[in-house]
Write an enzyme that holds these catalytic residues in place. Structure first.
Site, PDB file in Angstrom:
ATOM      1  N   ARG A  94      75.934  -1.156 -16.554  1.00  0.00           N
ATOM      2  CA  ARG A  94      75.011  -1.743 -15.740  1.00  0.00           C
ATOM      3  C   ARG A  94      75.461  -2.492 -14.283  1.00  0.00           C
ATOM      4  O   ARG A  94      74.607  -2.466 -13.351  1.00  0.00           O
ATOM      5  CB  ARG A  94      74.125  -3.033 -16.519  1.00  0.00           C
ATOM      6  N   LYS A 133      61.115   5.187 -35.394  1.00  0.00           N
ATOM      7  CA  LYS A 133      59.838   4.840 -35.758  1.00  0.00           C
ATOM      8  C   LYS A 133      58.867   5.389 -34.663  1.00  0.00           C
ATOM      9  O   LYS A 133      58.883   5.167 -33.697  1.00  0.00           O
ATOM     10  CB  LYS A 133      59.753   3.447 -35.686  1.00  0.00           C
ATOM     11  N   GLY A 171      68.647   3.718 -25.180  1.00  0.00           N
ATOM     12  CA  GLY A 171      69.996   3.378 -25.207  1.00  0.00           C
ATOM     13  C   GLY A 171      70.700   4.374 -26.065  1.00  0.00           C
ATOM     14  O   GLY A 171      71.885   4.755 -25.822  1.00  0.00           O
ATOM     15  N   GLY A 225      63.135   0.317 -22.719  1.00  0.00           N
ATOM     16  CA  GLY A 225      61.688  -0.318 -22.804  1.00  0.00           C
ATOM     17  C   GLY A 225      61.054   0.022 -21.647  1.00  0.00           C
ATOM     18  O   GLY A 225      59.615   0.071 -21.633  1.00  0.00           O
TER      19      GLY A 225
END
Ligand code: AMP
Length: 394
Positions: free
Chosen positions: A34, A196, A352, A375
């Site tokens: 990052r 999920k 990720g 996200g």
């Protein structure tokens, strides 16, 4: 708005970066991806004659603590930049202003963790105004938090109506995502995996209307297989999601979108790396066995679908790739992406775990774009407007 649209010479650029990097117990940076991805923006600002004030969050601190101090990354940042970096022990107030207001052209400062103030996450306007005093220009280069309406990521932009821009990283992320979502070369394939289905259901609902093929792997595939009447044994399923999964399958049929589910699965008799592993058809998994990776036939089909596509988006692993016996599906997809990129396809990887899988395979330079947002990328793909992007465009 980009950096080249701004008059930057002799001015202080306040840059929201994402330096939320993993640290070891002694405070050493474990993965500096990052930080590296923010360097082009910092260098462009310095080259254009600005001084640079960096601000970021680190972790999820509850109040002020050494453990989450950004001071720990200063020497690493200095090493990467080849410049010295001044550190301000707070992001607002006198200790910040003493540093930021005395910065000379070409100098760099880093402010202390934004999340030491709870006003950051609540998007407090007064706090955003205090932050704004640290710069003459505002640059947002933090894609990882662009889906948050925080003080430093969105609210602060109000204080710079004429002097705000995307940094080079954020500009690159937006351009990569719009290459996939608006007017892509077709066939367009989306590969969605992970544990999920509930966490990515809205993304699937949106993508099914836009893509030519939707490939579903990982744990979430079993909710779809159950929805089609298959027997999935002890595989991960979310029963309350079956109705929406059925609706996605119906929407796909009416839109002529091809849905690819794994025909077979590597199944285990317990959730463990040392379980017994057997291949079953994914809709005929025996009781007490759980599907933990896509099987050999699915690997072949999935790789072929990747190879036939011109634009490919990938988010989420095909199996529990942390277990060696269940890593083949994810690595097969990673390699297929590499081959497709070589043949001229545009390939975008985010999230990720998929980024980690690409890195483990050493293929980071073999795909078209690696996103820094998990996200944020998912919310963009859901069709939402990200506050961090909207605030610059306003
Ligand atoms: P996500 O954060 O939703 O992208 O999920 C990533 C996680 O999904 C990884 O840690 C994988 O181990 C896990 N995962 C992938 N496939 C399966 C599966 N078939 N059963 C259970 N977990 C899975």
């Amino acid at each position: 708005m980009t950096i080249s649209d701004l008059n930057i010479r002799g001015r202080r650029a306040l840059v929201r970066v994402d330096f939320n990097v993993p640290l070891d117990k002694s405070g050493n940076v474990q993965d500096d991806t990052r930080i590296r991805r923010a360097l082009p923006t910092i260098k462009a600002l310095l080259k254009g004659g600005a001084s640079v004030v960096l601000m970021s969050h680190l972790g999820r601190p509850k109040g002020v603590s050494e453990e989450f101090s950004l001071k720990q990354i200063v020497s690493h940042l200095e090493g990467l930049l080849g410049n010295s970096v001044q550190f301000a022990s707070d992001c607002v107030g006198d200790s910040a202003l003493d540093v930021s207001q005395n910065l000379k052209q070409g100098e760099i400062a880093l402010l202390e963790n934004l999340r030491f103030h709870e006003e950051e996450k609540s998007g407090d306007e007064f706090f955003a105004g205090q932050l704004a005093e640290n710069g003459d220009l505002y640059i947002n280069d933090a894609f990882g938090t662009a889906h948050r309406n925080h003080a430093s990521t969105a609210v602060i932009a109000r204080f710079f109506p004429e002097d705000k821009a995307f940094g080079k990283l954020l500009e690159g992320e937006i351009s990569a995502l719009s290459k996939v979502m608006s007017n892509p070369a077709r066939p367009l394939l989306a590969i969605i995996g992970g544990a999920k289905v509930s966490s990515k259901l809205t993304v699937l609902e949106n993508l099914v209307e836009k893509v030519d093929k939707l490939m579903i792997g990982g744990g979430m595939a079993y909710t779809f297989i159950l929805a089609k009447g298959g027997k999935v044994g002890a595989s991960l399923v979310e029963k309350e999601m079956v109705v929406r999964a059925k609706a996605i399958l119906e929407k796909a049929a009416s839109n002529s979108t091809e849905i690819l589910l794994p025909e077979d699965s590597i199944c285990a008799d317990k959730f463990s790396a040392d379980a017994n592993f057997v291949v079953f058809n994914s809709d005929e998994i025996k009781e007490n066995w759980m599907g933990l990776d896509i099987g050999p036939k699915a690997c072949e089909k999935f790789a072929a679908a990747v190879s036939e596509s011109k634009t490919i988006l990938w988010n989420g692993p095909m199996g529990v790739f942390e277990f060696e016996a269940c890593s083949k599906g994810t690595f097969t997809v990673a390699n297929a992406l590499k081959d497709a990129t070589k043949k001229g396809a545009y390939t975008l990887v985010g999230g990720g775990d998929s980024v980690a899988a690409i890195n483990v395979c050493g293929l980071a330079n073999d795909v078209s774009y690696m996103s820094t947002g998990g996200g944020a990328m998912l919310e963009y793909l859901e069709g939402k407007t990200l506050p961090g992007i909207a605030a610059i465009l306003d």
